[in-house]
Design an enzyme around this catalytic site. Structure first.
Site, PDB file in Angstrom:
ATOM      1  N   HIS A 211       0.856  -1.184   0.000  1.00 40.69           N
ATOM      2  CA  HIS A 211       0.000   0.000   0.000  1.00 40.69           C
ATOM      3  C   HIS A 211       0.890   1.231   0.000  1.00 40.69           C
ATOM      4  O   HIS A 211       1.620   1.475   0.956  1.00 40.69           O
ATOM      5  CB  HIS A 211      -0.898  -0.017   1.242  1.00 40.69           C
ATOM      6  CG  HIS A 211      -1.756   1.202   1.382  1.00 40.69           C
ATOM      7  ND1 HIS A 211      -3.122   1.174   1.249  1.00 40.69           N
ATOM      8  CD2 HIS A 211      -1.442   2.491   1.630  1.00 40.69           C
ATOM      9  CE1 HIS A 211      -3.608   2.393   1.404  1.00 40.69           C
ATOM     10  NE2 HIS A 211      -2.605   3.213   1.646  1.00 40.69           N
ATOM     11  N   ARG A 295      -9.056  14.535   2.617  1.00 42.28           N
ATOM     12  CA  ARG A 295      -8.886  15.089   3.971  1.00 42.28           C
ATOM     13  C   ARG A 295      -7.432  14.942   4.384  1.00 42.28           C
ATOM     14  O   ARG A 295      -6.662  14.299   3.685  1.00 42.28           O
ATOM     15  CB  ARG A 295      -9.759  14.296   4.942  1.00 42.28           C
ATOM     16  CG  ARG A 295      -9.444  12.812   4.836  1.00 42.28           C
ATOM     17  CD  ARG A 295     -10.057  11.971   5.900  1.00 42.28           C
ATOM     18  NE  ARG A 295     -10.140  10.584   5.513  1.00 42.28           N
ATOM     19  CZ  ARG A 295      -9.176   9.677   5.626  1.00 42.28           C
ATOM     20  NH1 ARG A 295      -8.002  10.029   6.105  1.00 42.28           N
ATOM     21  NH2 ARG A 295      -9.338   8.433   5.237  1.00 42.28           N
ATOM     22  N   VAL A 298      -4.343  10.440   9.110  1.00 45.14           N
ATOM     23  CA  VAL A 298      -3.706  10.156  10.397  1.00 45.14           C
ATOM     24  C   VAL A 298      -2.183  10.214  10.251  1.00 45.14           C
ATOM     25  O   VAL A 298      -1.482  10.801  11.079  1.00 45.14           O
ATOM     26  CB  VAL A 298      -4.121   8.751  10.903  1.00 45.14           C
ATOM     27  CG1 VAL A 298      -3.398   8.412  12.208  1.00 45.14           C
ATOM     28  CG2 VAL A 298      -5.626   8.664  11.091  1.00 45.14           C
TER      29      VAL A 298
END
Lengths: 458, 80
Positions: A211, A295, A298
């Site tokens: 990923h 957005r 984290v």
């Protein structure tokens, strides 16, 4: 057009609320922190200039309540609303309601949120921008002839999925044409029995995927990237450990990957901070678009550590109508950064959530160490929200040094009074495969099966 | 008749139903056996079943559906 902002309303909680307050204060903004009844004693409430109670502990009655949040923002006299991540951050209706109330939404336009939030329209936007997507049928396969055409394009192995399935159900992998011809009718019959719909679609199967994701900032006109992160270490599709840059990525692939993210964001005139997520196949060096998150994420601090930019502060500036303050050539990466998510969970007991009161707290320090947290000594972690307590982030000149520094910082970190995932991270930081960056998105779950016993907190 | 409280094993949010549209696990007056699921506790976004630790009949629900509860707080009073 720049718009004067004096007061920022923070429509979130936890460590990201603290992070946003810090950025806002550095921009000399007044901060208003929204909080539920359960968060009256939170660090964000203590740090903000003003705190506003928006409802009951259940998120559906406070942080997820569009009407209550917008009404509180308006009543507070704020000019802008920062949604953080999670909760209403990618809710187009919320962004619309904020704008309709005459306030600035710190993030993309409602249209951009909606387009990237829908799997089909996001994929169409990616294809239109020339971003590679996983080869496949891109929809239902109606006949065996159509299926044959698709697999000629994808090659093997391929994944056969039920259109009506979800969560991994109704998925089969075919490694050859023979196997494919045998599995297709079975899969269709099974899908019909399980879901009442025999519809199938076909996608290239990436057996060992990593990923990777690219951080971008846009101002509605221009877009720049801040290189990539790797977040392959996941448990139940939740990221556990993140790095920047992706250790195994060849330089030419990095350049193409980052450029493709910029192309997609530019094609939609993206505004704000965004992340384009990809699957990366190390064996073929191919990357494929997964989704775009509209957005702040984290794991943004690892990007801040290798580039030196404050992404949260920049997204507030963009919301105030400023143009991007940096050109692509100004953004240079240096060294390596790692983030460990410290959760209130007991890794020795199947990651059972462990809320409670912080009896003691030692926060690690020293060169290249950052701890973004919602904790202070004596704080009682409420059981109503997610289990993230803090993010331990380290930077060093290279990955090996960063791993050593992470081990040192993890040992310094003590959180007394509840169980945390610190033992998991200590074990990962010492693991030969992790140290060699030999992992994919399946790695951690398999690794955990054999190591539950060594994750006792001492 | 003696009574016994079923206590919440965890802090969190108490649910009487397996999902918002489903029927409650149990209602007042229902007979329960030890091990029967009487509700869910949501703690940090994960759901945990609450089982009865005794046989009996439900006299009353002390905690409402979707009510925040602490560990050790009574959820249900049983007649045993």
């Amino acid at each position: 057009m720049t718009r004067k902002v004096n007061t920022l309303f923070i429509a979130n909680r936890g460590e990201i609320a603290v992070r946003i307050i810090r950025a806002a204060k550095e921009l000399r903004l007044k901060t208003v922190q929204a909080h539920s009844v359960a968060d009256t004693e939170s660090l964000a409430v203590k740090l903000a200039d003003v705190a506003v109670n928006i409802g009951s502990p259940a998120a559906s009655k406070s942080y997820l309540n569009v009407e209550a949040v917008v009404a509180a923002a308006v009543a507070s006299g704020a000019d802008a609303v920062h949604p953080g991540y999670g909760f209403l951050a990618e809710n187009a209706r919320f962004a619309e309601a904020v704008e309709a109330a005459g306030l600035i939404f710190v993030g993309p336009t409602p249209h951009q949120i909606r387009m990237m939030g829908d799997k089909v329209s996001a994929l169409e936007a990616a294809i239109a921008a020339g971003v590679p997507t996983v080869p496949g049928s891109r929809g239902r396969v109606e006949t065996p002839e159509d299926a044959a055409k698709v697999v000629e394009l994808t090659g093997f192995p391929v994944m056969i999925k039920a259109s009506a399935g979800g969560g991994g159900r109704g998925i089969r992998v075919a490694n050859s044409r023979d196997e494919f011809d045998r599995l297709m009718p079975q899969a269709s019959a099974e899908a019909l029995a399980a879901f009442g719909d025999g519809g199938l679609y076909i996608e290239k199967f990436v057996a060992s995927a990593r990923h990777v994701e690219v951080q971008v900032l846009g101002d509605g006109y221009d877009v720049v990237h801040f290189f990539e992160r790797e977040c392959s270490l996941q448990r139940r599709r939740q990221k556990v450990w993140e790095e920047a840059p992706a250790a195994m990525l060849p330089e030419d692939v990095r350049a193409r990957l980052c450029q493709s993210a910029v192309n997609l964001a530019k094609a939609v005139n993206y505004r704000g901070a965004g992340t384009i997520e990809y699957l990366y196949d190390e064996t073929t060096r191919d990357f494929y678009f997964l989704e775009m998150n509209t957005r702040i994420q984290v794991e943004h601090p690892v990007t801040e550590m290798i580039t030196g930019f404050d992404l949260v502060r920049e997204m507030i500036r963009i919301a105030m109508g400023e143009r991007l303050r940096m050109r692509q050539s100004d953004i240079v990466m240096r060294g390596h950064a790692i983030e460990c998510r410290i959760n209130a969970e007991d890794p020795a007991k199947g990651f059972m959530p462990a809320p409670g009161t912080i009896e003691s707290l030692t926060i690690p320090g020293g060169a290249g160490v950052r701890f973004d947290t919602l904790l202070y000594q004596g704080y009682t972690v409420p059981p109503f929200y997610d289990s993230l307590l803090g993010k331990l982030i380290v930077w060093d000149e290279n990955r090996d040094a960063a791993l050593d520094r992470m081990q040192r910082a993890l040992k310094e970190l003590t959180i007394g009074g509840l169980k945390t995932t610190k033992p998991l991270h200590l074990a990962l930081a010492a693991d030969p495969d992790v140290r060699a960056a030999r992992f994919d998105t399946q790695f951690l779950e398999a690794w955990l099966e054999h190591r539950a016993a060594m994750l006792e907190d001492h | 008749m003696a009574t016994k409280d079923i206590l919440s094993p965890l802090p969190g949010t108490f649910y009487r139903k397996p999902s918002p549209d489903a029927a409650p696990y149990k209602n007042e007056g229902d007979v329960v056996k030890k091990g029967d699921v009487i509700g869910l506790i949501e703690v940090m976004k994960s759901f945990h079943e609450v089982q009865s630790d005794a046989d009996g009949t439900i006299a009353s629900f002390v905690a409402e559906n979707e009510e925040p509860v602490m560990a050790g707080q009574p959820l249900i009073t049983l007649n045993i």
